[in-house]
Design a protein around this motif. Structure first.
Motif, PDB file in Angstrom:
ATOM      1  N   ASP A   1       0.832  -1.203   0.000  1.00 17.40           N
ATOM      2  CA  ASP A   1       0.000   0.000   0.000  1.00 17.40           C
ATOM      3  C   ASP A   1       0.867   1.254   0.000  1.00 17.40           C
ATOM      4  N   ILE A   2       1.920   1.245   0.802  1.00 17.20           N
ATOM      5  CA  ILE A   2       2.816   2.410   0.875  1.00 17.20           C
ATOM      6  C   ILE A   2       3.542   2.608  -0.452  1.00 17.20           C
ATOM      7  N   LYS A   3       4.117   1.521  -0.955  1.00 19.18           N
ATOM      8  CA  LYS A   3       4.910   1.595  -2.180  1.00 19.18           C
ATOM      9  C   LYS A   3       4.054   1.941  -3.395  1.00 19.18           C
ATOM     10  N   LEU A   4       2.935   1.255  -3.546  1.00 20.74           N
ATOM     11  CA  LEU A   4       2.113   1.444  -4.740  1.00 20.74           C
ATOM     12  C   LEU A   4       1.473   2.823  -4.780  1.00 20.74           C
ATOM     13  N   LEU A   5       1.061   3.344  -3.622  1.00 20.65           N
ATOM     14  CA  LEU A   5       0.474   4.680  -3.601  1.00 20.65           C
ATOM     15  C   LEU A   5       1.503   5.720  -4.011  1.00 20.65           C
ATOM     16  N   GLU A   6       2.728   5.553  -3.541  1.00 19.99           N
ATOM     17  CA  GLU A   6       3.789   6.476  -3.935  1.00 19.99           C
ATOM     18  C   GLU A   6       4.032   6.408  -5.439  1.00 19.99           C
ATOM     19  N   GLU A   7       4.066   5.187  -5.977  1.00 17.72           N
ATOM     20  CA  GLU A   7       4.331   5.015  -7.407  1.00 17.72           C
ATOM     21  C   GLU A   7       3.202   5.581  -8.258  1.00 17.72           C
ATOM     22  N   LEU A   8       1.963   5.316  -7.869  1.00 15.08           N
ATOM     23  CA  LEU A   8       0.823   5.805  -8.641  1.00 15.08           C
ATOM     24  C   LEU A   8       0.714   7.323  -8.584  1.00 15.08           C
ATOM     25  N   THR A   9       1.006   7.887  -7.411  1.00  8.07           N
ATOM     26  CA  THR A   9       0.934   9.342  -7.256  1.00  8.07           C
ATOM     27  C   THR A   9       1.994  10.045  -8.095  1.00  8.07           C
ATOM     28  N   SER A  10       3.196   9.484  -8.080  1.00  9.30           N
ATOM     29  CA  SER A  10       4.313  10.135  -8.777  1.00  9.30           C
ATOM     30  C   SER A  10       4.304   9.872 -10.283  1.00  9.30           C
ATOM     31  N   SER A  11       3.638   8.833 -10.728  1.00 11.16           N
ATOM     32  CA  SER A  11       3.661   8.476 -12.154  1.00 11.16           C
ATOM     33  C   SER A  11       2.919   9.480 -13.018  1.00 11.16           C
ATOM     34  N   GLY A  12       1.863  10.085 -12.476  1.00  7.85           N
ATOM     35  CA  GLY A  12       1.048  11.002 -13.264  1.00  7.85           C
ATOM     36  C   GLY A  12       0.088  10.303 -14.199  1.00  7.85           C
ATOM     37  N   ASP A  13       0.067   8.969 -14.182  1.00 11.68           N
ATOM     38  CA  ASP A  13      -0.821   8.217 -15.072  1.00 11.68           C
ATOM     39  C   ASP A  13      -2.270   8.249 -14.608  1.00 11.68           C
ATOM     40  N   ILE A  14      -2.464   8.493 -13.320  1.00  8.13           N
ATOM     41  CA  ILE A  14      -3.802   8.502 -12.751  1.00  8.13           C
ATOM     42  C   ILE A  14      -3.847   9.565 -11.656  1.00  8.13           C
ATOM     43  N   ALA A  15      -4.920  10.341 -11.596  1.00 14.80           N
ATOM     44  CA  ALA A  15      -5.048  11.405 -10.593  1.00 14.80           C
ATOM     45  C   ALA A  15      -5.506  10.799  -9.266  1.00 14.80           C
ATOM     46  N   VAL A  16      -4.797  11.118  -8.178  1.00  8.72           N
ATOM     47  CA  VAL A  16      -5.048  10.515  -6.866  1.00  8.72           C
ATOM     48  C   VAL A  16      -5.617  11.567  -5.921  1.00  8.72           C
ATOM     49  N   ASN A  17      -6.683  11.195  -5.191  1.00 14.44           N
ATOM     50  CA  ASN A  17      -7.251  12.115  -4.194  1.00 14.44           C
ATOM     51  C   ASN A  17      -7.738  11.336  -2.971  1.00 14.44           C
ATOM     52  N   GLU A  18      -7.908  12.042  -1.854  1.00 12.75           N
ATOM     53  CA  GLU A  18      -8.475  11.465  -0.639  1.00 12.75           C
ATOM     54  C   GLU A  18      -9.973  11.751  -0.600  1.00 12.75           C
TER      55      GLU A  18
END
Length: 331
Positions: free
Chosen positions: A279-296
């Protein structure tokens, strides 16, 4: 006197034969067919694989197994049938466990479980024991241990989801669970049930707008390639319920049963740790990739909207059981 001696010798011989048979029964190797529908990268299949490896380490030549994954034997519907009929011996159940036992509807109570400390306390304790007994009665399956698929998140191609109103009209794929469907209907979405293996193409083609799964499953199946928005909701926690055909389990010796349970519990704890790290690693990767917009999300808004779902699940899973679950979660 001779007759009495003969009876004693006969009894001794019978006892020796029974003891030898018991020893041979334990010494005789046993084999398991372990299978699941998901790719090997998924936490459910990693748990199943780890379970088999643990038994190999513990029992050596006294154990062998076959291991199937990635729909080699069929989809989740086929697997639920196969493990109950004895065509396979061990299966890592995910969300579809509720189709076999309504008590698993507890895992569809949105925002019930706050963190993995709650998970360990509940599933390795009183709640887990109640679930084990219930699955035996409902489906003829022995629950070996509770591993992890993880906290589920929402992705879609319509808009970021921050409050329940953002789900209005979104065609969201959900597992074949009455209570998961109810949850997202309550939040305003249009839930659609379909097999997980069909989901990537459905998202790509626009047949559905979104889905909800743990981050590990989202990335293992590359859903981020065909989704625009990822909303970190942690709305429900889904365990891996590792089950064995009960007749197969009951045919094992007590020593073999103990080895099976020990192997399963270690595999469960292993996947929980993998889930935490992923969860920690994948969230960091998805957030930094810019491929998908992440929000809370706005958790308080969703908690307030969840009251009708909790009440409905009390009627499905049994109010007394749900009261025990809620009390355990709030400790």
């Amino acid at each position: 006197m001779i007759y009495k001696t003969a009876r004693i010798l006969a009894a001794t011989a019978a006892l020796s034969a029974a003891t030898l048979a018991s020893q041979l029964a334990f010494a005789e190797p046993f084999a398991l067919r372990i299978s699941g529908e998901n790719p090997l990268a998924g936490l459910d299949m990693q748990m199943a694989q780890r379970f088999g490896e643990n038994l190999e380490t513990a029992l050596g030549d006294d154990f062998s197994h076959e291991f199937f994954h990635t729909q080699a034997l069929g989809d989740e519907v086929v697997h639920m049938q196969m493990v109950r009929s004895g065509q396979i011996d061990v299966y890592p159940l995910g969300s579809d466990a509720v189709q076999l036992d309504p008590k698993w509807a507890m895992f569809d109570m949105p925002f019930l479980i706050g963190d993995r400390n709650d998970v360990a306390r509940m599933l390795d304790g009183e709640v887990g024991e109640a679930l084990r007994a219930s699955m035996r009665d409902a489906a003829g399956l022995e629950v070996l241990a509770f591993g992890e698929l993880g906290f589920r998140q929402i992705t879609n191609n319509v808009r970021p989801v921050a409050v329940p109103a953002d789900l209005e009209g979104v065609r969201l794929r959900v597992p074949g669970s009455e209570t998961r469907v109810l949850t997202f209907q309550t939040f305003g979405a249009s839930p659609v049930s379909m097999n997980l293996g069909e989901l990537y193409l459905a998202l790509q083609s626009g047949t559905v707008d979104g889905q909800e799964n743990p981050l590990a499953d989202i990335t293992a199946r590359s859903f981020e390639e065909v989704q625009e928005f990822l909303s970190i909701s942690n709305h429900v926690y889904t365990p891996v319920t590792l089950v064995m055909n009960a007749a197969k389990y009951d045919a094992l010796t007590p020593e073999q049963q103990a080895a099976v349970k020990e192997a399963a519990q270690e595999a469960a704890e292993y996947t929980r740790q993998l889930g935490t790290e992923a969860d920690i690693k994948l969230l960091e990767e998805l957030t930094s990739s810019g491929d998908i917009a992440v929000n809370e999300i706005d958790r308080d808004a969703f908690v307030e909207a969840s009251t009708p779902v909790w009440e409905a699940i009390g009627g499905i899973a049994g109010q007394e059981f749900v009261d025990m679950v809620v009390a355990s979660a709030q400790q």
